[in-house]
Design an enzyme around this catalytic site. Structure first.
Site, PDB file in Angstrom:
ATOM      1  CG  HIS A 152       4.272  -1.116 -78.354  1.00  0.00           C
ATOM      2  ND1 HIS A 152       4.697  -2.006 -79.301  1.00  0.00           N
ATOM      3  CD2 HIS A 152       4.860   0.061 -78.661  1.00  0.00           C
ATOM      4  CE1 HIS A 152       5.530  -1.403 -80.139  1.00  0.00           C
ATOM      5  NE2 HIS A 152       5.653  -0.145 -79.767  1.00  0.00           N
ATOM      6  CG  ASP A 346      -0.898  -9.139 -73.954  1.00  0.00           C
ATOM      7  OD1 ASP A 346      -0.192  -8.127 -74.137  1.00  0.00           O
ATOM      8  OD2 ASP A 346      -0.435 -10.265 -73.678  1.00  0.00           O
TER       9      ASP A 346
END
Ligand code: ADQ
Length: 452
Positions: A152, A346
């Site tokens: 992720h 991110d």
């Protein structure tokens, strides 16, 4: 279908688990008998068999860790080492061999506990950086089922990844999976190149995670009439709301963002007393040293900004470090004239997509987005893109957003809304699983034991 993630919610918390993983999986597992396996979040010194609960065709199996594994595996290696490394923050890494051993030990323990629950025809999907060695540990126990892995968070360039003393063994752990999914093309290129350079053969592909845009939009519309949003409207008066929503994490660039907001107040005086910024940042990983320091930094900066610019009827900045109900956040997104989503790095950043989903298409707000969020690949056409290291760039984007005419706001929002409807959470989960099912299972040379 077997899902393995570090944290498995207590079954009663399921409905609150509206994050990308749960939403993405809900559709992908619909109609399949599914086992969701992982850590309960609890530490105990007599770790026994998993606690198992079944609700319809979904079975939760949760194991405890020992206190020393919580320190070494979770706080140490996963969050004190891999998290900063993967976010390109080599300088924040804290490497200890004992943590590495604990990381291996916890993954072995997960493999031992999972093994008796597996069936030969299972499809196994492992999630995130806590569990990179799990696939290899299962293979070593004779599991021949297809095993996929999704990372992720970002994967850094090889020159940074090599700072990890265990980089070779982790790359070989990735190679035990039949398919490795990452968020963006760039992450896929980095991981692929690292594997190749270190002689590990990986199958890596980008599967950008999405949200359930219509579900989130409905939540935002419902919240608009709710008490929290009405209170917020009253407290704003006719000021524009600038919104930041993150876990309190150094990857999210919160201090940098506040400096950008401060520059706005300094350089563009016309916005003083015309805007209010709300930063929601619940404390996460509060036991890890770098996170304690960040909390202090946030408090200091907020105090400094309010101390410098507040007027008797206006405080420019509010920060909330408790968690806020999801519906209320959706309502705040709909209300906000600008969202500041400015991570330093991110994997994806779902808040950016949720902000877009929550807007009123007739009069939408503006997204200011970091070029270093995975979401930038899909949203760059409609967002105002910034380099979060440059406070002046943030201030200028804020000024532009606050002045932007409705026609331009609508055009930009439409491009982003189309993007979040193209790559949804459901589509993410189904396409990863379809690709995993379609592949020939890798030749698992180490899997020479019988099937469990
Ligand atoms: P996170 O770092 O947690 O996740 P993000 O994608 O921003 O980051 O958020 C995940 C979910 O948590 C979203 O649904 C969001 O609304 C919620 N959330 C975030 N801040 C919140 C807050 N203050 N209060 C309540 N809810 C909040 C990791 C990676 C990301 C990647 C996701 C999914 O770091 O890059 O997008 O996984 O793959």
């Amino acid at each position: 279908m077997v899902i393995v993630s570090n944290r498995v919610p207590a079954p009663k918390e399921r409905q609150q688990l509206a994050g990308g993983l749960a939403v993405g999986l809900a559709e992908a597992i619909a109609g399949r008998e599914t086992l969701w396996f992982g850590w309960s979040g609890d530490a105990s010194d007599n770790v026994a068999a998993p606690q198992i609960t079944t609700i319809e065709n979904l079975t939760f199996a949760r194991v405890d860790l020992t206190r020393s594994q919580v320190k070494g595996f979770y706080e140490g290696y996963s969050n004190g080492l891999l998290w900063p490394l993967m976010h390109y923050r080599v300088g924040l890494m804290e490497y200890r061999r004992a943590d590495r051993e604990s990381y291996e030990e916890a993954n072995e323990r997960f493999a031992d506990a999972l093994l008796p629950l597996l069936r030969p025809d299972d499809l196994i999907w492992v999630h995130d950086y806590h569990l990179i060695p799990l696939g290899a540990a299962l293979r070593a126990r004779g599991v021949r089922a297809r095993i996929g892995f999704f990372l992720h968070i970002p994967f850094p360039p090889l020159a940074l990844f090599e700072a990890l003393p265990d980089c070779d063994s982790l790359l070989h752990d990735f190679a035990a999976y039949d398919l490795v999914g990452v968020q963006t093309r760039q992450d896929a290129d980095h991981l692929d190149a690292a594997g190749r350079a270190r002689g590990a053969r990986l199958r890596v592909q980008a599967f950008p995670i999405g949200i359930d845009p219509d579900g989130f939009a409905a939540q935002a519309r419902r919240a608009e009439a709710g008490r929290d949003v009405r209170r917020m409207v009253d407290s704003l008066g006719d000021r524009a709301l600038i919104l930041g929503i993150d876990r309190l994490d150094y990857s999210k660039g919160i201090p940098e963002r506040l400096r950008g907001y401060e520059r706005l107040l300094q350089r563009f005086e016309q916005h003083r007393n015309k805007v209010m910024m709300l930063q929601v940042a619940p404390v996460s990983r509060g036991e890890v040293a770098q996170y304690k320091a960040l909390r202090r930094q946030l408090d200091e900066l907020a105090g400094h900004i309010n101390g410098s610019y507040a007027e008797f009827d206006w405080s420019p900045l509010r920060t909330i470090t408790r968690s806020v109900p999801r519906g209320t956040l959706a309502g705040f997104c709909r209300l906000a004239r600008v969202a500041l989503v400015t991570p330093l790095r991110d994997g994806m950043n779902l808040v950016a997509k949720e902000y877009v989903a929550a807007q009123n298409g007739e009069d939408p707000g503006v997204l200011v987005l970091s070029r270093f969020a995975g979401a930038a690949d899909e949203l760059a056409e409609g967002a105002l893109m910034v380099n979060p290291h440059d406070p002046d760039a943030i201030a200028e984007a804020l000024d532009q957003a606050l002045r932007m005419p409705r026609g331009e706001r609508r055009r930009r929002w439409q491009a982003m809304d189309a993007a979040i409807h193209t790559a949804t959470a459901a589509q993410w989960g189904t396409s990863f699983l379809a690709d995993l099912e379609r592949l020939d299972p890798q030749e698992n040379a180490e899997a020479d034991h019988a099937e469990p």
